[in-house]
Enzyme design. Structure first.
Site, PDB file in Angstrom:
ATOM      1  N   ARG A 103       0.848  -1.194   0.000  1.00 44.57           N
ATOM      2  CA  ARG A 103       0.000   0.000   0.000  1.00 44.57           C
ATOM      3  C   ARG A 103       0.887   1.248   0.000  1.00 44.57           C
ATOM      4  NH1 ARG A 103      -3.420  -1.435   5.259  1.00 44.57           N
ATOM      5  NH2 ARG A 103      -1.389  -2.300   5.762  1.00 44.57           N
ATOM      6  N   LYS A 135       2.363   1.905   7.201  1.00 46.91           N
ATOM      7  CA  LYS A 135       2.811   1.092   8.344  1.00 46.91           C
ATOM      8  C   LYS A 135       3.688   1.919   9.278  1.00 46.91           C
ATOM      9  CE  LYS A 135       1.882  -2.673   8.781  1.00 46.91           C
ATOM     10  NZ  LYS A 135       0.632  -3.245   9.334  1.00 46.91           N
ATOM     11  N   TYR A 157      -0.252   4.428  10.613  1.00 47.81           N
ATOM     12  CA  TYR A 157      -0.524   3.435  11.658  1.00 47.81           C
ATOM     13  C   TYR A 157       0.741   3.287  12.498  1.00 47.81           C
ATOM     14  CZ  TYR A 157      -4.765   1.717   9.300  1.00 47.81           C
ATOM     15  OH  TYR A 157      -6.011   1.604   8.744  1.00 47.81           O
ATOM     16  N   HIS A 213       0.517   1.445  16.174  1.00 47.10           N
ATOM     17  CA  HIS A 213       0.365   0.280  17.069  1.00 47.10           C
ATOM     18  C   HIS A 213       1.530   0.202  18.056  1.00 47.10           C
ATOM     19  CE1 HIS A 213      -3.078  -1.178  14.846  1.00 47.10           C
ATOM     20  NE2 HIS A 213      -2.417  -0.987  13.726  1.00 47.10           N
ATOM     21  N   GLU A 235      -4.766   4.507  14.106  1.00 48.94           N
ATOM     22  CA  GLU A 235      -5.652   3.580  14.824  1.00 48.94           C
ATOM     23  C   GLU A 235      -6.305   4.165  16.075  1.00 48.94           C
ATOM     24  OE1 GLU A 235      -2.381   3.183  14.531  1.00 48.94           O
ATOM     25  OE2 GLU A 235      -1.488   2.811  16.494  1.00 48.94           O
ATOM     26  N   ASP A 275      -4.686 -10.597  14.669  1.00 46.94           N
ATOM     27  CA  ASP A 275      -3.807  -9.464  15.020  1.00 46.94           C
ATOM     28  C   ASP A 275      -3.937  -9.089  16.491  1.00 46.94           C
ATOM     29  OD1 ASP A 275      -6.372  -8.457  14.683  1.00 46.94           O
ATOM     30  OD2 ASP A 275      -5.692  -6.555  13.824  1.00 46.94           O
TER      31      ASP A 275
END
Ligand SMILES: NC(=O)c1ccc[n+]([C@@H]2O[C@H](COP(=O)([O-])OP(=O)(O)OC[C@H]3O[C@@H](n4cnc5c(N)ncnc54)[C@H](O)[C@@H]3O)[C@@H](O)[C@H]2O)c1
Length: 372
Positions: A15, A75, A94, A96, A118, A270
């Site tokens: 992506r 990412k 993102y 995380h 997120e 996940d």
């Protein structure tokens, strides 16, 4: 503002943070956009498409990181990316961070202002920048399940839609949130016999209204789960308890009661997965078998369809990205939902879940932005 988009470097990530369509929007709002050469190759957008949209093409990622006021990615930054970030720069991607102490340290050391997709919220209490990937994963879950169900792939050899005179396959969807809704919609569209299980009665009511009888809904108890799993051809695991590991709803013991060659698709992998026998797999080798039951447990399902995923992600991220580009840090002061996305600011943690998970002191995001 100069907005930069480097090529994603995480393994098998195709992506891209900005599609040419998004670039046009930033340019139309008076921003300069710098895109690394080849950044859109994974979605079939070449440098020419970006140049036509008004971007400047940078020869290297280093150039993008050094010259941009805001970096837009997909990412979380990798180690050789986070060392290129700096104070005064905005990172929008993102992240995380809660399970990733190394990246957190890297971002803190850089001084960057990091807004995580997120944790951005909306007025209905949803996570609007996470939802599109759940939509993709939910729909893909049925494609993956249907493929694994084919005999040559180890499955029972059932066609989910059946044919005239032969009953369709049965699909059980555990968790009727975003993933579950989209999985059910795809399965019903194929003509399968679909049941959604959830613990939320208001949600089951909504789903019942939405599908107008086309899909069964069932309150999720141990007994209901057993009955549905024992009769299903495909079982989709789509539960989420926000901030917690997924509950193990299907035990190893239960596998012996399931049909041989039936398929478990654990989308919740996940978050650790909701089947006891799940372990994360990759697109290169997505399935394995336990007690005659096929398991599909790919942790980054949207990566299989980067064209669809990148456009769906850009549709969701563009609005807030433009606010950040137009107003800089003031965008965070003005909008509580965007501010909820702020995870790291000038060497401090500004998200409660991340601070709690990794043992950092929390600086309230509103205070952090005010002090800026
Ligand atoms: N593997 C991937 O590539 C991928 C991609 C996107 C999302 N996901 C994951 O899929 C999972 C679901 O995401 P979502 O966006 O649909 O979440 P969501 O919050 O929209 O839905 C979760 C649903 O689970 C239900 N639930 C909770 N406990 C339950 C129980 N014991 N029994 C039945 N239902 C229960 C909730 O009531 C809710 O309706 C998450 O773990 C998410 O991270 C994975």
């Amino acid at each position: 503002m100069r907005v930069g988009c480097p090529k994603e470097i995480k393994n098998h990530e195709y992506r891209v943070g900005l599609t040419p369509g998004s670039v046009r929007e930033y340019v139309a709002h008076g921003h300069e956009v710098l895109v690394e050469t080849g950044a859109g190759a994974g979605i079939g957008a070449d440098d020419g498409a970006y140049a036509a949209a008004g971007a400047r093409i940078a020869k290297t990622a280093a150039d993008v990181f050094a010259r941009s006021d805001m970096i837009v990615k997909v990412k979380e930054p990798q180690p050789n990316e986070w060392v290129q970030l700096r104070e005064g720069q905005i990172l929008y991607t993102y992240l995380h961070l809660a399970p990733d102490p190394e990246q957190t340290k890297g971002l803190l050391a850089s001084g960057v202002t990091a807004v995580a997709y997120e944790t951005v919220t909306d007025e209905r209490g949803g996570l609007p920048l996470l939802a599109p990937m759940s939509e993709v994963a939910g729909r893909l879950a049925i494609q993956a399940g249907a493929t694994a169900l084919q005999k040559a792939n180890g499955g029972r050899g059932v066609l989910l839609g059946g044919v005239p005179g032969v009953l369709p396959g049965k699909v059980a969807v555990i968790g009727g949130g975003v993933v579950g809704l989209h999985a059910a919609r795809m399965a019903a569209g194929l003509g399968a016999d679909v049941t959604i299980l959830d613990r939320s009665i208001p949600r089951l009511r909504q789903l019942d209204d939405l599908f107008a009888g086309r899909v069964h809904t069932r309150y999720s108890t141990v007994e209901a789960l057993e009955e549905e799993c024992f009769s299903a051809d495909v079982i989709v695991g789509a539960v989420l308890i926000p901030g917690a590991a997924a509950p193990k709803l299907v035990s190893r013991e239960m596998l012996s009661g399931m049909k041989k060659g039936s398929v478990l698709v654990d989308v919740a992998i996940d978050q650790g997965g909701c089947f006891e026998t799940s372990h994360a797999t990759t697109h290169a080798d997505p399935t394995y078998e336990v007690d005659g039951v096929i398991h599909y447990c790919v942790a980054n399902m949207p990566g299989a369809v980067p064209v669809t995923s990148a456009h769906a992600l850009n549709n969701a991220t563009l609005h807030y990205g433009l606010q950040l580009a137009n107003k800089g840090l003031k965008a965070l002061a003005d909008d509580v939902h965007l501010r909820n996305g702020l995870n790291v600011h000038r060497g401090r943690i500004t998200n409660r879940a991340v601070a709690d998970a990794l043992g950092y002191e929390l600086v309230e995001p509103a205070k952090a932005v005010m002090a800026a």
